[in-house]
Write a protein that holds these residues in place. Structure first.
Motif, PDB file in Angstrom:
ATOM      1  N   ILE A  33      50.606  66.297  79.446  1.00 43.28           N
ATOM      2  CA  ILE A  33      49.341  66.479  80.143  1.00 43.28           C
ATOM      3  C   ILE A  33      48.916  65.190  80.831  1.00 43.28           C
ATOM      4  O   ILE A  33      48.455  65.194  81.983  1.00 43.28           O
ATOM      5  N   VAL A  34      49.111  64.064  80.133  1.00 42.05           N
ATOM      6  CA  VAL A  34      48.653  62.774  80.648  1.00 42.05           C
ATOM      7  C   VAL A  34      49.451  62.341  81.872  1.00 42.05           C
ATOM      8  O   VAL A  34      48.890  61.868  82.867  1.00 42.05           O
ATOM      9  N   LEU A  35      50.766  62.506  81.823  1.00 42.95           N
ATOM     10  CA  LEU A  35      51.613  61.989  82.898  1.00 42.95           C
ATOM     11  C   LEU A  35      51.311  62.606  84.267  1.00 42.95           C
ATOM     12  O   LEU A  35      51.177  61.868  85.250  1.00 42.95           O
ATOM     13  N   PRO A  36      51.197  63.942  84.391  1.00 43.71           N
ATOM     14  CA  PRO A  36      50.873  64.491  85.727  1.00 43.71           C
ATOM     15  C   PRO A  36      49.543  63.978  86.263  1.00 43.71           C
ATOM     16  O   PRO A  36      49.410  63.769  87.482  1.00 43.71           O
ATOM     17  N   ILE A  37      48.567  63.783  85.364  1.00 44.75           N
ATOM     18  CA  ILE A  37      47.284  63.236  85.813  1.00 44.75           C
ATOM     19  C   ILE A  37      47.476  61.816  86.322  1.00 44.75           C
ATOM     20  O   ILE A  37      46.965  61.447  87.387  1.00 44.75           O
ATOM     21  N   TYR A  38      48.226  61.015  85.578  1.00 44.09           N
ATOM     22  CA  TYR A  38      48.507  59.642  86.023  1.00 44.09           C
ATOM     23  C   TYR A  38      49.236  59.637  87.354  1.00 44.09           C
ATOM     24  O   TYR A  38      48.876  58.881  88.267  1.00 44.09           O
ATOM     25  N   TRP A  39      50.257  60.477  87.482  1.00 43.13           N
ATOM     26  CA  TRP A  39      51.037  60.496  88.722  1.00 43.13           C
ATOM     27  C   TRP A  39      50.158  60.845  89.924  1.00 43.13           C
ATOM     28  O   TRP A  39      50.277  60.234  90.985  1.00 43.13           O
ATOM     29  N   TYR A  40      49.285  61.822  89.745  1.00 40.98           N
ATOM     30  CA  TYR A  40      48.408  62.242  90.843  1.00 40.98           C
ATOM     31  C   TYR A  40      47.425  61.130  91.216  1.00 40.98           C
ATOM     32  O   TYR A  40      47.254  60.806  92.395  1.00 40.98           O
ATOM     33  N   LEU A  41      46.793  60.531  90.213  1.00 44.70           N
ATOM     34  CA  LEU A  41      45.820  59.473  90.486  1.00 44.70           C
ATOM     35  C   LEU A  41      46.495  58.237  91.079  1.00 44.70           C
ATOM     36  O   LEU A  41      46.003  57.649  92.052  1.00 44.70           O
ATOM     37  N   GLN A  42      47.629  57.854  90.509  1.00 43.31           N
ATOM     38  CA  GLN A  42      48.305  56.656  91.004  1.00 43.31           C
ATOM     39  C   GLN A  42      48.873  56.893  92.406  1.00 43.31           C
ATOM     40  O   GLN A  42      48.843  55.991  93.258  1.00 43.31           O
ATOM     41  N   GLY A  43      49.389  58.073  92.647  1.00 44.48           N
ATOM     42  CA  GLY A  43      49.874  58.392  93.994  1.00 44.48           C
ATOM     43  C   GLY A  43      48.755  58.343  95.015  1.00 44.48           C
ATOM     44  O   GLY A  43      48.953  57.905  96.153  1.00 44.48           O
ATOM     45  N   THR A  44      47.577  58.782  94.611  1.00 45.24           N
ATOM     46  CA  THR A  44      46.417  58.706  95.503  1.00 45.24           C
ATOM     47  C   THR A  44      46.047  57.259  95.778  1.00 45.24           C
ATOM     48  O   THR A  44      45.696  56.900  96.910  1.00 45.24           O
ATOM     49  N   MET A  45      46.138  56.398  94.758  1.00 47.80           N
ATOM     50  CA  MET A  45      45.851  54.981  94.965  1.00 47.80           C
ATOM     51  C   MET A  45      46.884  54.331  95.880  1.00 47.80           C
ATOM     52  O   MET A  45      46.544  53.463  96.694  1.00 47.80           O
ATOM     53  N   LEU A  46      48.135  54.739  95.786  1.00 45.50           N
ATOM     54  CA  LEU A  46      49.143  54.206  96.706  1.00 45.50           C
ATOM     55  C   LEU A  46      48.850  54.658  98.137  1.00 45.50           C
ATOM     56  O   LEU A  46      49.093  53.911  99.088  1.00 45.50           O
ATOM     57  N   MET A  47      48.311  55.866  98.275  1.00 43.27           N
ATOM     58  CA  MET A  47      47.875  56.313  99.598  1.00 43.27           C
ATOM     59  C   MET A  47      46.762  55.409 100.124  1.00 43.27           C
ATOM     60  O   MET A  47      46.735  55.051 101.302  1.00 43.27           O
ATOM     61  N   ALA A  48      45.859  55.004  99.236  1.00 50.66           N
ATOM     62  CA  ALA A  48      44.779  54.098  99.638  1.00 50.66           C
ATOM     63  C   ALA A  48      45.342  52.762 100.116  1.00 50.66           C
ATOM     64  O   ALA A  48      44.883  52.202 101.124  1.00 50.66           O
ATOM     65  N   VAL A  49      46.343  52.257  99.411  1.00 55.62           N
ATOM     66  CA  VAL A  49      46.987  51.003  99.812  1.00 55.62           C
ATOM     67  C   VAL A  49      47.638  51.152 101.176  1.00 55.62           C
ATOM     68  O   VAL A  49      47.556  50.264 102.035  1.00 55.62           O
ATOM     69  N   PHE A  50      48.288  52.285 101.388  1.00 60.82           N
ATOM     70  CA  PHE A  50      48.906  52.530 102.694  1.00 60.82           C
ATOM     71  C   PHE A  50      47.857  52.490 103.804  1.00 60.82           C
ATOM     72  O   PHE A  50      48.106  51.930 104.882  1.00 60.82           O
ATOM     73  N   VAL A  51      46.696  53.093 103.583  1.00 55.71           N
ATOM     74  CA  VAL A  51      45.660  53.132 104.618  1.00 55.71           C
ATOM     75  C   VAL A  51      45.164  51.729 104.942  1.00 55.71           C
ATOM     76  O   VAL A  51      44.880  51.416 106.109  1.00 55.71           O
ATOM     77  N   LEU A  52      45.090  50.851 103.949  1.00 54.05           N
ATOM     78  CA  LEU A  52      44.706  49.469 104.222  1.00 54.05           C
ATOM     79  C   LEU A  52      45.759  48.785 105.100  1.00 54.05           C
ATOM     80  O   LEU A  52      45.425  48.037 106.026  1.00 54.05           O
TER      81      LEU A  52
END
Length: 345
Positions: free
Chosen positions: A67-86
């Motif tokens: 349960i924890v891992l998919p949540i982490y993957w989704y949140l962390q992937g979203t943060m990497l998207m934020a880094v890309f936008v910067l």
């Protein structure tokens, strides 16, 4: 003549100067300290997510990790998207007033998400320069029958993998390899492209060392699976910014910059909208790419107030919209050689 509220007759559209006059000048100003704040904040959140996963792995039974891992993957992937936008802001010169600072930070930020900064900066500028132009845009444009042998479905069907396919071979029929600094598109930027590719290779080397030290699963778990989530985010967002019912694509002889920019679509990505730095606020970004991400919402409010008939805003749920528009795209993206205006219906 109008389509979805946007006049198709070029004479009925305001000029870029007229639109710019409706937006306060201070919203065009970049602030390096603001940009650095967002870099530090995003990196802190990424580190915090990694640390949280480590703690949870230590205190929770293994059965809970499914349960924890998919949540982490989704949140962390979203943060990497934020880094890309910067990094994307760096490519547009909206990160700071200083080109060298923009390129240094852009190279680092994009390398972290496995993207060659300078080559993508050049191809992305081509996209902005020709947005909505069937014959010159960069990706997801309608394909004329003379080029119909190419298969562009893999870009969406593969989601995250589709992004890396695009970096490797471009989008049919205007193919560009972003890992080749000698591509004709990059002919005036060979040094910058080479340095960005070298930076990317160094980062891949660091990832290899990490995998050798801690194991392949640790690399996949903490980094590579979130990276694929990021790549899926990027591909979906790019697609939905430019593919919607009644949103026009123009032949080159029927296109101009304002018409093309106004054919992009504003979308809200819910809880993630601010996290990924308002990249869904897309019309004003295409009209004025030098506006920093933290001013896009305010600039858009002024734009919509003064030109409500030009606004394209879609607030439908993202995943159903993706499914709906992919079906339309896959059945309608092939067009005749003489088509002047193409819309998805």
């Amino acid at each position: 003549m109008k389509s979805n509220g946007v006049p198709q007759d070029i004479k009925s559209l305001p000029t870029l100067i007229q639109i710019k006059a409706a937006i306060p000048t201070y919203l065009f100003e970049t602030n390096l300290l603001f940009s650095l704040y967002y870099v530090v904040k995003d990196i802190a959140l990424i580190i915090g997510l990694c640390a949280s996963l480590m703690v949870l792995e230590w205190i929770l039974p293994a059965s809970c990790m499914c349960i924890v891992l998919p949540i982490y993957w989704y949140l962390q992937g979203t943060m990497l998207m934020a880094v890309f936008v910067l990094g994307h802001d760096c490519g547009h010169g909206s990160f700071s007033k200083y080109e060298t600072i923009n390129d240094v930070f852009g190279t680092v930020l994009h390398s972290v998400v496995l993207t060659p900064y300078y080559p993508w900066k050049i191809s992305h500028r081509n996209h902005h320069k020709h947005t909505g132009n069937i014959d010159k845009d960069e990706v997801f444009y309608p394909v004329r029958k003379e080029h119909e042998n190419g298969n562009n479905f893999a870009y969406l069907f593969g989601l995250g993998f589709g992004w890396f396919v695009y970096l490797w071979r471009g989008y049919h029929p205007r193919n560009v390899c972003h890992l080749n600094p000698l591509e004709p598109m990059f002919s005036n930027h060979v040094t910058g492209c080479t340095l960005s590719i070298a930076s990317l290779i160094c980062w891949v080397g660091c990832l290899y060392i990490y995998a050798c030290s801690f194991g392949l699963w640790e690399l996949l778990k903490y980094y590579f699976i979130p990276e694929m989530v990021f790549a899926s985010w990027l591909l979906i967002v790019t697609f939905l910014h430019h593919i919607e019912e009644k949103t026009p694509w123009y032949s080159d002889d029927n296109w101009n910059y304002v018409k093309g920019a106004l054919s992009s679509v504003d979308r809200n990505y819910g809880w993630a909208h601010d996290v990924i730095h308002n990249i869904g606020t897309h019309q004003i970004h295409h009209l004025f790419s030098r506006i920093p991400h933290y001013n896009l919402e305010d600039a858009t409010r002024h734009f919509r107030k003064n030109f409500p008939e030009l606004s394209r805003v879609k607030n439908d749920k993202i995943f159903p919209t993706l499914v709906r528009m992919y079906k339309k795209f896959s059945s309608q993206f092939r067009i005749g050689n003489e088509t002047k205006v193409h819309v998805y219906t």
